[in-house]
Scaffold this active site. Structure first.
Site, mmCIF file in Angstrom:
data_model
loop_
_atom_site.group_PDB
_atom_site.id
_atom_site.type_symbol
_atom_site.label_atom_id
_atom_site.label_comp_id
_atom_site.label_asym_id
_atom_site.label_seq_id
_atom_site.Cartn_x
_atom_site.Cartn_y
_atom_site.Cartn_z
ATOM 1 N N ASN A 1 -12.611 5.173 -17.809
ATOM 2 C CA ASN A 1 -12.930 5.190 -19.234
ATOM 3 C C ASN A 1 -14.449 5.279 -19.390
ATOM 4 O O ASN A 1 -15.162 4.328 -19.067
ATOM 5 C CB ASN A 1 -12.379 3.906 -19.875
ATOM 6 C CG ASN A 1 -12.609 3.841 -21.368
ATOM 7 O OD1 ASN A 1 -13.373 4.624 -21.920
ATOM 8 N ND2 ASN A 1 -11.958 2.892 -22.017
ATOM 9 N N HIS B 1 -9.054 10.261 -26.121
ATOM 10 C CA HIS B 1 -9.910 9.324 -25.401
ATOM 11 C C HIS B 1 -9.185 8.883 -24.126
ATOM 12 O O HIS B 1 -7.969 8.702 -24.121
ATOM 13 C CB HIS B 1 -10.212 8.129 -26.299
ATOM 14 C CG HIS B 1 -10.906 7.022 -25.597
ATOM 15 N ND1 HIS B 1 -12.025 7.231 -24.815
ATOM 16 C CD2 HIS B 1 -10.650 5.690 -25.532
ATOM 17 C CE1 HIS B 1 -12.418 6.072 -24.312
ATOM 18 N NE2 HIS B 1 -11.600 5.121 -24.726
ATOM 19 N N CYS C 1 -15.772 3.645 -28.322
ATOM 20 C CA CYS C 1 -15.017 4.779 -27.758
ATOM 21 C C CYS C 1 -14.672 5.847 -28.797
ATOM 22 O O CYS C 1 -14.290 6.954 -28.433
ATOM 23 C CB CYS C 1 -13.755 4.290 -27.071
ATOM 24 S SG CYS C 1 -14.132 3.122 -25.752
HETATM 25 O O1 UT7 Z 1 -11.511 2.259 -24.594
HETATM 26 C C1 UT7 Z 1 -10.602 1.605 -25.433
HETATM 27 C C2 UT7 Z 1 -10.302 0.283 -24.996
HETATM 28 N N1 UT7 Z 1 -9.595 0.037 -23.794
HETATM 29 C C3 UT7 Z 1 -8.260 0.164 -23.699
HETATM 30 O O2 UT7 Z 1 -7.620 0.851 -24.456
HETATM 31 C C4 UT7 Z 1 -7.559 -0.623 -22.630
HETATM 32 C C5 UT7 Z 1 -6.280 -1.213 -23.164
HETATM 33 N N2 UT7 Z 1 -5.594 -2.111 -22.255
HETATM 34 C C6 UT7 Z 1 -5.102 -1.743 -21.063
HETATM 35 O O3 UT7 Z 1 -5.290 -0.611 -20.657
HETATM 36 C C7 UT7 Z 1 -4.257 -2.715 -20.275
HETATM 37 O O4 UT7 Z 1 -3.997 -3.854 -21.067
HETATM 38 C C8 UT7 Z 1 -4.904 -3.161 -18.937
HETATM 39 C C9 UT7 Z 1 -4.932 -2.004 -17.953
HETATM 40 C C10 UT7 Z 1 -6.295 -3.698 -19.167
HETATM 41 C C11 UT7 Z 1 -4.085 -4.280 -18.311
HETATM 42 O O5 UT7 Z 1 -2.753 -3.874 -18.123
HETATM 43 P P1 UT7 Z 1 -1.571 -4.814 -18.618
HETATM 44 O O6 UT7 Z 1 -0.332 -4.195 -18.150
HETATM 45 O O7 UT7 Z 1 -1.722 -5.011 -20.101
HETATM 46 O O8 UT7 Z 1 -1.828 -6.157 -17.819
HETATM 47 P P2 UT7 Z 1 -2.130 -7.640 -18.370
HETATM 48 O O9 UT7 Z 1 -3.489 -7.720 -18.976
HETATM 49 O O10 UT7 Z 1 -0.952 -8.112 -19.171
HETATM 50 O O11 UT7 Z 1 -2.162 -8.421 -16.990
HETATM 51 C C12 UT7 Z 1 -1.030 -8.507 -16.122
HETATM 52 C C13 UT7 Z 1 -1.418 -9.278 -14.889
HETATM 53 C C14 UT7 Z 1 -2.117 -10.594 -15.201
HETATM 54 O O12 UT7 Z 1 -1.697 -11.540 -14.249
HETATM 55 P P3 UT7 Z 1 -0.543 -12.626 -14.591
HETATM 56 O O13 UT7 Z 1 -1.064 -13.402 -15.762
HETATM 57 O O14 UT7 Z 1 0.667 -11.815 -14.928
HETATM 58 O O15 UT7 Z 1 -0.425 -13.411 -13.333
HETATM 59 C C15 UT7 Z 1 -3.572 -10.285 -14.975
HETATM 60 O O16 UT7 Z 1 -4.318 -11.424 -14.622
HETATM 61 O O17 UT7 Z 1 -2.355 -8.509 -14.104
HETATM 62 C C16 UT7 Z 1 -3.499 -9.330 -13.822
HETATM 63 N N3 UT7 Z 1 -4.672 -8.436 -13.708
HETATM 64 C C17 UT7 Z 1 -4.984 -7.786 -12.576
HETATM 65 N N4 UT7 Z 1 -4.397 -7.792 -11.358
HETATM 66 C C18 UT7 Z 1 -4.963 -7.006 -10.401
HETATM 67 C C19 UT7 Z 1 -5.575 -8.126 -14.658
HETATM 68 N N5 UT7 Z 1 -6.479 -7.269 -14.152
HETATM 69 C C20 UT7 Z 1 -6.135 -7.055 -12.855
HETATM 70 C C21 UT7 Z 1 -6.688 -6.274 -11.822
HETATM 71 N N6 UT7 Z 1 -6.057 -6.261 -10.616
HETATM 72 N N7 UT7 Z 1 -7.782 -5.508 -11.997
#
Ligand code: UT7
Length: 331
Positions: free
Chosen positions: A288, A258, A113
């Protein structure tokens, strides 16, 4: 003194739009979750048979037209992507042939990225060294093929989209314009936080027989770790860029960051003390698009008439590697 200016810019996204509701029919997710966690509402996916270099070709033709140049005017091509058509040769070679640019040098940049800013900084160095005058700098991705559309991939798949953007970077003697300052960083200790382990060259054969079962062919991410480092690194590189280049933060007209997550960019803006409206965004419509995201947003900003000659712009990138980068330029 020779400076590197963006003499032309263009972008292209495939026509198929995939909404959050479309994805929620394929995996356990929802429009509400995706929108509230990332700011994304839809993204574009390329159809079967279209390659990353095909998207780049469309964008490059528009950039050349904008610059008033033809492929034969180019001296060099730098192609940033994490989703090349093949492992080798690089996409720069495919694009050079498709454009009919003649036997000019062409290379790929593989810094994910941050790739567009690495490529832009490399082009700037070639130009200021007096080696080339017109360089095509491309960021393009076809990521819909490397996403896992099962529940296992939902934390990654909902975020990424396809798209391409290209710039013609040219030598200029106009001291009031061009690239003023850049920083490039990487920390390979975090390589496993965002990766695609599709092959392992230390193994014989290098692709395992259970590749489908293990999920190694898809992008994988430790989202919270990437989020935390993105906020920290983007804030630090922006702060350093402002201090080390000697400009005043209030003179920056727009930050073109980005587009990984709208929450990341809003947090960085807040930490820097920038009004959120200075941090431009198109993530809602494209998700993204990795190496394409910064030039895609820059092209849309330019074509919507928001930029005037001489505007000071800060471009910021962060991605897998980890890699992160900044470029300060006068439009
Ligand atoms: O291009 C550069 C690289 N990319 C980035 O910069 C992305 C960086 N990371 C993020 O943007 C965020 O971490 C995400 C959007 C990927 C995730 O958001 P988060 O608030 O950090 O959520 P999390 O990974 O802590 O997950 C929270 C919950 C989990 O469930 P439990 O364990 O709390 O029951 C996940 O399993 O959300 C669940 N989850 C989803 N639920 C519905 C993960 N993906 C999804 C989904 N839909 N697509």
């Amino acid at each position: 003194m020779v400076r590197s200016v963006i003499a032309g810019i263009g972008s292209y996204v495939p026509t198929e739009v995939v909404t959050n509701d479309d994805l929620s029919k394929l995996m356990d997710t929802s429009d509400e979750w995706i929108r509230s966690r990332s700011g994304i509402e839809e993204r574009h996916h390329a159809p079967e048979g279209v390659s990353c270099s095909d998207l780049a070709l469309e964008a490059s033709r528009k950039a050349l037209e904008d610059a008033g140049l033809s492929p034969s005017d180019l001296d060099f091509i730098i192609f940033a992507t994490l989703s090349p058509d093949q492992n080798f040769p690089g996409n720069g070679c495919y694009l050079q042939a498709e454009l009919g640019a003649g036997p000019i040098g062409a290379m790929d940049v593989r810094t994910q990225c941050s790739g567009f800013l690495y490529a832009l900084t490399t082009a700037d160095a070639f130009i200021r060294a007096g080696i080339y005058r017109n360089i095509l700098v491309v960021g393009a991705e076809l990521q819909s093929s490397i996403l896992d559309f099962s529940n296992r991939g939902r934390n990654v798949t909902v975020l990424f989209g396809d798209g391409a953007a290209a710039t013609v970077v040219s030598a200029s003697e106009d001291a009031d314009r061009g690239i003023l300052y850049s920083e490039l960083h990487a920390d390979g200790n975090f390589a496993s936080c965002l990766q695609m382990r599709v092959w392992d060259i230390s193994r014989k054969p290098y692709i395992s027989r259970d590749i489908f079962k293990s999920g190694a062919m898809w992008m994988e991410m430790d989202g919270p770790a990437v989020f935390k480092h993105a906020v920290m690194s983007l804030t630090e590189v922006a702060d350093n860029t402002i201090k080390r280049s000697g400009i005043k933060a209030e003179d920056i007209k727009y930050v073109i960051p980005h587009q990984a997550n709208q929450r990341i960019n809003l947090m960085v803006a807040e930490r820097l003390g920038f009004p959120p409206e200075k941090f431009l965004s198109n993530i809602r419509k494209y998700g993204n698009t990795s190496a394409a995201s910064i030039p895609l947003l820059l092209d849309q900003t330019y074509r919507s008439g928001m930029l005037e000659r001489g505007d000071l712009l800060l471009l910021l990138g962060f991605g897998s590697g980890f890699t992160w980068a900044s470029t300060l330029l006068r439009w």
